[in-house]
Design a protein around this motif. Structure first.
Motif, PDB file in Angstrom:
ATOM      1  N   PHE A   7       1.072  -1.328   0.019  1.00 14.72           N
ATOM      2  CA  PHE A   7       0.340   0.371  -0.231  1.00 14.72           C
ATOM      3  C   PHE A   7       1.023   1.616   0.029  1.00 14.72           C
ATOM      4  O   PHE A   7       0.195   2.449  -0.472  1.00 14.72           O
ATOM      5  N   LEU A   8       2.554   1.449   0.644  1.00 15.74           N
ATOM      6  CA  LEU A   8       3.103   2.481   0.633  1.00 15.74           C
ATOM      7  C   LEU A   8       2.955   2.594  -0.734  1.00 15.74           C
ATOM      8  O   LEU A   8       4.129   3.863  -0.762  1.00 15.74           O
ATOM      9  N   ARG A  67      10.950   9.060   7.085  1.00 18.06           N
ATOM     10  CA  ARG A  67      11.351   8.941   5.666  1.00 18.06           C
ATOM     11  C   ARG A  67      13.251   8.148   6.013  1.00 18.06           C
ATOM     12  O   ARG A  67      12.723   7.163   4.416  1.00 18.06           O
ATOM     13  N   PRO A  68      13.757   8.419   6.141  1.00 17.97           N
ATOM     14  CA  PRO A  68      15.402   7.765   6.231  1.00 17.97           C
ATOM     15  C   PRO A  68      15.001   6.234   6.640  1.00 17.97           C
ATOM     16  O   PRO A  68      15.820   5.593   6.149  1.00 17.97           O
ATOM     17  N   TYR A  69      14.402   5.709   7.730  1.00 21.34           N
ATOM     18  CA  TYR A  69      13.904   4.453   7.804  1.00 21.34           C
ATOM     19  C   TYR A  69      13.286   4.198   6.507  1.00 21.34           C
ATOM     20  O   TYR A  69      13.282   2.990   6.285  1.00 21.34           O
ATOM     21  N   PHE A  70      12.793   4.599   6.129  1.00 26.37           N
ATOM     22  CA  PHE A  70      11.573   3.912   5.070  1.00 26.37           C
ATOM     23  C   PHE A  70      12.315   3.501   3.972  1.00 26.37           C
ATOM     24  O   PHE A  70      12.956   2.506   3.076  1.00 26.37           O
ATOM     25  N   ASN A  71      13.637   5.019   3.515  1.00 24.79           N
ATOM     26  CA  ASN A  71      14.440   4.617   2.474  1.00 24.79           C
ATOM     27  C   ASN A  71      15.319   3.608   2.545  1.00 24.79           C
ATOM     28  O   ASN A  71      15.452   3.137   1.731  1.00 24.79           O
ATOM     29  N   ALA A  72      15.561   3.170   3.807  1.00 26.13           N
ATOM     30  CA  ALA A  72      16.772   2.567   3.896  1.00 26.13           C
ATOM     31  C   ALA A  72      16.284   0.904   4.297  1.00 26.13           C
ATOM     32  O   ALA A  72      17.196   0.267   4.185  1.00 26.13           O
ATOM     33  N   LEU A  73      15.032   1.450   4.156  1.00 24.02           N
ATOM     34  CA  LEU A  73      14.696  -0.106   3.980  1.00 24.02           C
ATOM     35  C   LEU A  73      13.619  -0.849   2.529  1.00 24.02           C
ATOM     36  O   LEU A  73      12.933  -1.402   2.602  1.00 24.02           O
ATOM     37  N   ARG A 112      10.012  -0.954   2.601  1.00 20.24           N
ATOM     38  CA  ARG A 112       9.212  -2.049   2.577  1.00 20.24           C
ATOM     39  C   ARG A 112       9.079  -1.949   4.366  1.00 20.24           C
ATOM     40  O   ARG A 112       9.950  -3.036   5.118  1.00 20.24           O
ATOM     41  N   PRO A 113       8.575  -0.411   5.053  1.00 23.18           N
ATOM     42  CA  PRO A 113       9.561  -0.520   6.764  1.00 23.18           C
ATOM     43  C   PRO A 113       8.424  -1.493   7.505  1.00 23.18           C
ATOM     44  O   PRO A 113       9.570  -1.477   8.879  1.00 23.18           O
ATOM     45  N   ILE A 114       7.760  -2.448   7.177  1.00 18.32           N
ATOM     46  CA  ILE A 114       6.813  -3.103   8.356  1.00 18.32           C
ATOM     47  C   ILE A 114       7.883  -4.786   7.819  1.00 18.32           C
ATOM     48  O   ILE A 114       7.385  -5.207   7.426  1.00 18.32           O
ATOM     49  N   ASP A 136      11.967   1.599  14.859  1.00 18.11           N
ATOM     50  CA  ASP A 136      13.227  -0.040  14.216  1.00 18.11           C
ATOM     51  C   ASP A 136      12.750  -1.430  14.788  1.00 18.11           C
ATOM     52  O   ASP A 136      11.512  -1.865  14.466  1.00 18.11           O
ATOM     53  N   SER A 137      12.753  -0.754  16.256  1.00 19.97           N
ATOM     54  CA  SER A 137      11.843  -1.852  17.536  1.00 19.97           C
ATOM     55  C   SER A 137      11.147  -1.904  17.580  1.00 19.97           C
ATOM     56  O   SER A 137       9.605  -2.488  17.499  1.00 19.97           O
ATOM     57  N   ALA A 138       9.896  -0.732  17.237  1.00 20.25           N
ATOM     58  CA  ALA A 138       8.858  -0.519  16.815  1.00 20.25           C
ATOM     59  C   ALA A 138       7.775  -1.296  16.010  1.00 20.25           C
ATOM     60  O   ALA A 138       6.818  -2.216  15.860  1.00 20.25           O
ATOM     61  N   THR A 139       8.509  -1.356  14.348  1.00 15.24           N
ATOM     62  CA  THR A 139       8.548  -2.024  12.890  1.00 15.24           C
ATOM     63  C   THR A 139       8.571  -3.317  13.704  1.00 15.24           C
ATOM     64  O   THR A 139       7.704  -3.924  13.107  1.00 15.24           O
ATOM     65  N   HIS A 140       9.676  -3.668  14.560  1.00 17.11           N
ATOM     66  CA  HIS A 140       9.245  -5.647  14.584  1.00 17.11           C
ATOM     67  C   HIS A 140       8.628  -6.317  15.910  1.00 17.11           C
ATOM     68  O   HIS A 140       8.021  -6.915  15.873  1.00 17.11           O
TER      69      HIS A 140
END
Length: 506
Positions: free
Chosen positions: A163-164, A336-342, A345-347, A367-371
């Motif tokens: 979806f993202l 945004r940087p976390y989204f780009n680093a993954l 696919r941040p989840i 990162d801990s929260a998404t995991h």
């Protein structure tokens, strides 16, 4: 109290020793460290078997080996996992930290949601909302956790990540979801037809406005709360807390809550600079949370009045929520940087952290929260059903007691009857259930951890049994047995705190 603690601790130590002794005997019978060598085709097979027997002291009586292990335990030595060569203490700390993260998030959400919905369901007994909650509770309670976990991986992770790529919500979907939300709120609030219609309209309109704001501001690409939304959410929290626990007629509590919201909104800007200039850590965040509670309490105390304690508690609760929203906003700023680093696919669907991610404190928290999203949702859905049923049945029993009829006969408002007389007494059975459930989860949600490949206590236990390593297994049993004993002591103390008729020193 002191005599009670001494007696319970002494009995707990004796119980723990007997339990560890019996479990050592059972685990020793269940595992075979020599099995892989017996199946080996190595030419020096007998030599390898003899060497391992000597290394692991397998030629010593199991009772003597237990007392040797227990003696080392008293000195703080948990031993070494003989296959990997890692100290058991290091393995235990890593696994317990992962499980503690999962249990903390899942338990708080399950208890808050389950108890709240169960209480409302009891107050709306035999209504459409009550029947809906009963059906949902039994449905969730009957679902196997591994099936829920797999569905969440497919739809909540993979589906949301897809979806993202193009995060667009159609207007028919927005209107449909908003109408459903409005219907649920109208059923939960109840009342006359006119009141239900009013609640339906307000809730549906608010949901349309929220989803429209998310859609039109491209919130999915750059999620944030900001000062405006912080003030709106804080004001909503203030009115909600005051309405439930103090009543809107209590102007001192209302002004306390709104003052705390104003302070939190004003302090939002200097806090941004503070977070950028300091080396943020968990200790600093805990310290700021304590400061939030103290400030809110002091604001309520300054407003004074004959019921200043209620105002102080209200201010502390609202201040804690404002601090939490500010913390969440700060975490969102690194999306945004976390989204780009993954790679968009941040989840994630496995593990408890992203390898070699790097980044500052906020990136690590995100990162801990998404995991945690998927395993936490799995445990919450299952536990929610239990807590809803517990709290509903407990509240129904309490509301039929004589002292509730007496409170109503004295002319007390229904809010006071429910909150001060009903709610507190309805929590008594939960005071026994919740601590024990927490300890059970700290032992490791084995199936959930297996599905999501989360290296927690449950996976440590299963892996150690498979590898025939008795030291990690005993470390696991030591922790879970100790926490089980501690949970029962805490349950008794909480029980006595909620119900003053119970004396621990009797």
């Amino acid at each position: 109290m002191l005599n009670f603690l001494i007696r319970r601790i002494a009995a707990g130590i004796a119980t723990l020793f007997v339990a560890l002794f019996l479990m050592f005997l059972l685990v020793d019978r269940a595992i075979d460290p020599l099995q892989d060598l017996f199946e080996s085709t190595a030419p020096n097979k007998e030599q390898l078997i003899a060497q391992r027997i000597e290394d692991l002291n397998l030629d010593v009586n199991v009772v003597l080996r237990f007392f040797e292990w227990f003696g080392n335990l008293l000195t703080g030595d948990l031993g070494v996992a003989w296959r990997s060569g890692r100290p058991v203490s290091d393995i235990l700390v890593s696994a317990f930290g992962s499980t503690l993260q999962l249990v903390s998030a899942a338990t708080v959400l399950a208890v808050v949601l389950g108890v709240s919905v169960g209480i409302v369901s009891a107050l709306r007994q035999y209504t459409s909302f009550d029947y809906l909650i009963i059906f949902l509770s039994f449905l969730l309670y009957s679902l196997p956790s591994f099936w829920v976990a797999v569905l969440l991986k497919q739809w909540a992770a993979i589906g949301f990540n897809d979806f993202l790529r193009d995060p667009v919500i159609s207007w028919p979907a927005i209107i449909g979801v908003s109408l459903l939300v409005g219907l649920l709120w109208s059923l939960a609030i109840g009342g006359s037809a006119a009141r239900r219609a009013q609640v339906f309209g307000v809730a549906a309109a608010a949901n349309v406005a929220l989803l429209a704001y998310i859609q039109l501001t491209d919130w999915w690409a750059d999620p944030h709360i900001g000062p405006v939304l912080l003030a709106v959410l804080g004001a909503g929290t203030a009115f909600g807390v005051v309405a439930v626990f103090a009543g809107m007629h209590n102007r001192r509590a209302l002004w306390t809550a709104l003052t705390v919201v104003a302070l939190g909104t004003v302090l939002y800007f200097p806090l941004q600079q503070l977070f950028k200039s300091l080396d943020v850590s968990n200790l600093l965040i805990v310290g700021l949370a304590v400061v939030c509670l103290v400030v809110g309490y002091v604001v309520g105390r300054l407003f004074g009045g004959p019921d200043w304690r209620l105002s102080a508690r209200t201010g502390a609760a609202v201040a804690f929520v404002m601090g939490g929203l500010t913390f969440v906003d700060q975490v969102m700023q690194v999306w945004r940087p976390y989204f780009n680093a993954l790679n968009g696919r941040p989840i994630p669907t496995f593990g408890d952290s992203t390898p070699n991610l790097g980044g500052n404190y906020w990136v690590q928290v995100l990162d801990s929260a998404t995991h945690l999203v998927l395993p936490t949702a799995t445990l919450v859905l299952i536990a929610f059903a239990s807590y809803t049923r517990y709290s509903r049945s407990s509240m129904l029993e309490v509301m039929n007691q004589d002292y509730i009829r007496t409170a109503r006969a004295k002319g007390l408002p229904e809010r006071l009857v429910v909150v001060r007389h009903g709610f507190r007494n309805a929590l008594i059975p939960l005071a026994t259930v919740v601590p024990i459930d927490i300890i059970a989860l700290l032992g490791g949600a084995i199936i959930t951890e297996a599905v999501f490949a989360r290296p927690g206590m449950g996976q440590m236990f299963v892996r150690s049994l498979t590898d025939a390593e008795i030291e990690p297994v005993m470390a696991y049993l030591l922790v879970t047995a100790s926490l089980a004993i501690l949970a029962n002591i805490i349950a008794d103390i909480v029980y006595a705190t909620i119900d003053p008729r119970i004396r621990l020193d009797a």
